[in-house]
Write an enzyme that holds these catalytic residues in place. Structure first.
Site, short mmCIF file in Angstrom:
data_model
loop_
_atom_site.label_atom_id
_atom_site.label_comp_id
_atom_site.label_asym_id
_atom_site.label_seq_id
_atom_site.Cartn_x
_atom_site.Cartn_y
_atom_site.Cartn_z
N SER A 168 0.93 -1.39 0.04
CA SER A 168 0.16 0.04 0.02
C SER A 168 0.81 1.13 -0.05
CB SER A 168 -0.78 -0.06 1.13
OG SER A 168 -1.60 1.01 1.42
N TYR A 181 -2.31 -0.87 10.52
CA TYR A 181 -2.09 -1.23 9.41
C TYR A 181 -0.93 -0.55 8.64
CZ TYR A 181 -3.98 -0.96 4.50
OH TYR A 181 -4.01 -1.17 2.97
N1 LIG Z 1 -8.47 -0.32 -1.48
C1 LIG Z 1 -7.54 0.46 -1.17
O1 LIG Z 1 -7.71 1.73 -1.25
C2 LIG Z 1 -6.20 -0.12 -1.11
C3 LIG Z 1 -5.03 0.55 -1.38
C4 LIG Z 1 -3.73 0.07 -0.86
C5 LIG Z 1 -3.65 -1.44 -0.54
N2 LIG Z 1 -4.87 -2.08 -0.54
C6 LIG Z 1 -4.37 -3.24 0.04
O2 LIG Z 1 -5.27 -4.37 -1.03
C7 LIG Z 1 -5.71 -5.49 -0.53
C8 LIG Z 1 -6.79 -5.77 -1.04
O3 LIG Z 1 -7.72 -4.84 -0.73
P1 LIG Z 1 -9.46 -4.41 -1.12
O4 LIG Z 1 -9.35 -2.91 -1.17
O5 LIG Z 1 -9.47 -5.37 -2.42
O6 LIG Z 1 -10.11 -4.84 0.11
P2 LIG Z 1 -11.13 -6.23 0.30
O7 LIG Z 1 -11.35 -6.24 1.71
O8 LIG Z 1 -11.97 -6.50 -0.84
O9 LIG Z 1 -9.91 -7.26 0.01
C9 LIG Z 1 -9.31 -7.98 1.18
C10 LIG Z 1 -9.81 -9.42 1.19
O10 LIG Z 1 -9.13 -10.17 2.23
C11 LIG Z 1 -9.69 -11.23 2.91
N3 LIG Z 1 -9.28 -11.54 4.27
C12 LIG Z 1 -9.29 -10.86 5.33
N4 LIG Z 1 -8.81 -11.32 6.31
C13 LIG Z 1 -8.67 -12.84 6.06
C14 LIG Z 1 -8.15 -13.80 6.61
N5 LIG Z 1 -7.89 -13.71 7.95
N6 LIG Z 1 -7.65 -14.97 5.73
C15 LIG Z 1 -8.02 -14.80 4.48
N7 LIG Z 1 -8.63 -14.00 3.80
C16 LIG Z 1 -8.65 -12.85 4.44
C17 LIG Z 1 -11.14 -10.55 2.81
O11 LIG Z 1 -12.07 -11.45 3.19
C18 LIG Z 1 -10.99 -9.77 1.41
O12 LIG Z 1 -11.54 -10.69 0.43
C19 LIG Z 1 -5.31 -5.47 0.93
O13 LIG Z 1 -4.19 -6.02 1.36
C20 LIG Z 1 -5.33 -3.98 0.95
O14 LIG Z 1 -4.59 -3.59 2.17
C21 LIG Z 1 -6.10 -1.61 -0.53
#
Ligand SMILES: NC(=O)c1ccc[n+]([C@@H]2O[C@H](COP(=O)([O-])OP(=O)(O)OC[C@H]3O[C@@H](n4cnc5c(N)ncnc54)[C@H](O)[C@@H]3O)[C@@H](O)[C@H]2O)c1
Length: 285
Positions: A168, A181
């Site tokens: 991120s 985080y």
């Molecule tokens: N959306 C943003 O702005 C953003 C920005 C930078 C980084 N990210 C990172 O991108 C990745 C995906 O984020 P997203 O925005 O698509 O969110 P999201 O919540 O759709 O995806 C995260 C997924 O991780 C799964 N998860 C959580 N805990 C878990 C566990 N214990 N075991 C297995 N699976 C688990 C959730 O069920 C979910 O499907 C994450 O690592 C997030 O930190 C997101």
């Protein structure tokens, strides 16, 4: 641009069971380029999890899998596992090998980005949940992926394996209300660099991508939370964010998916230990 050398590659994408999430977009992109896909997610609510915005149920993951099959004709299988449990993560890698005979690509995407709050009000349970999913879970997945990749031959002009972790912008800069985080994502980049150095001689590349804000389900919850914390409307919050981004918009899931496809391609075979910003210029170091 499609990467021909992704055809037939076997890719596990963790946390890819949520419709509209980054993981689903990465899986779809790799499938479009011909990869065989293992979608993974938690599948059920467990521990300090907020189901409304945090966890994909098995039915949602099955739905995402079918959408990818319909759109790309790719082979897609699914597996539920808790990233906090090493045996479950090892079983996920085992499922990929049992189903497709090998493992070429691991995308560490599962993450918890909603247990935010004042630093002094963080609890051990919340801290452990964030760190155990975002950092320890990536360690488990990298470890078991590499144990499998080590058994496989080097492929010409590609190498032996690819690991890409979705870190991120929070891996590069701190921000208020997000201490656990930010710590987890900074740690993930350190893990990436060390594992890259150790496994370079095996021709396994290990990189991270660092997206800025993307309005996924998680991102939408973050917009609500952060705008309320600042006394702004969501529109005001997003407008201020856009103002800080040289390319003038927040990220889209495809931006990160495209970066992952590149890092998984043969064109990126000489790139390892990187933490690539995908942030429209918002983050530059
Ligand atoms: N959306 C943003 O702005 C953003 C920005 C930078 C980084 N990210 C990172 O991108 C990745 C995906 O984020 P997203 O925005 O698509 O969110 P999201 O919540 O759709 O995806 C995260 C997924 O991780 C799964 N998860 C959580 N805990 C878990 C566990 N214990 N075991 C297995 N699976 C688990 C959730 O069920 C979910 O499907 C994450 O690592 C997030 O930190 C997101």
């Amino acid at each position: 641009m499609a990467y021909a050398d992704l055809k037939g590659k076997v890719a596990v994408i963790t946390g890819s069971g949520r419709k509209g999430g980054l993981g689903a977009a990465i899986a779809k992109r790799l499938a479009q380029d011909g990869a065989r896909i293992v979608l993974h997610d938690l599948g059920q609510t467990k521990g300090a999890m907020a189901p409304a915005h945090g966890v994909a149920a098995v039915a949602e993951m099955d739905h995402v899998a079918q959408e990818i099959r319909d759109a790309t004709k790719a082979d897609v299988t699914t597996f539920a596992a808790d990233m906090r449990e090493e045996a479950e993560v090892a079983a996920m890698i085992g499922h990929a090998v049992k189903t497709f005979g090998r493992l070429d690509i691991l995308i560490n995407n599962a993450g918890v980005g909603y247990l935010f709050g004042k630093f002094t009000e963080q609890t051990q349970e919340k801290w452990d949940t964030v760190l155990n999913v975002n950092l320890r879970g990536c360690f488990f997945a990298m470890k078991h992926a590499i144990i499998q990749m080590e058994k496989q031959d080097i492929q010409d002009n590609w190498g032996r394996g690819r690991i890409v972790s979705v870190a991120s912008r929070a891996a590069k800069s701190g921000s208020a209300l997000t201490s656990s985080y930010v710590a987890s994502k900074h740690g993930l980049v350190g893990l990436t660099r060390s594992v890259a150095i150790e496994h370079g001689p095996l021709q396994i590349t290990v990189n991270a991508v660092c997206p800025n804000h993307v309005t996924t389900g998680l991102g939408s919850w973050q917009n609500d939370y952060m705008s309320a914390a600042r006394g702004q409307t969501v529109d005001e919050y997003l407008a201020a964010m856009r103002g800080r981004i040289p390319l003038g918009r927040v990220g889209e899931v495809e931006d990160t998916a495209n970066a992952c496809a590149f890092l998984c391609s043969g064109d990126a075979r000489y790139i390892t230990g990187e933490a690539m910003n995908v942030s429209g210029g918002e983050e530059m170091h």
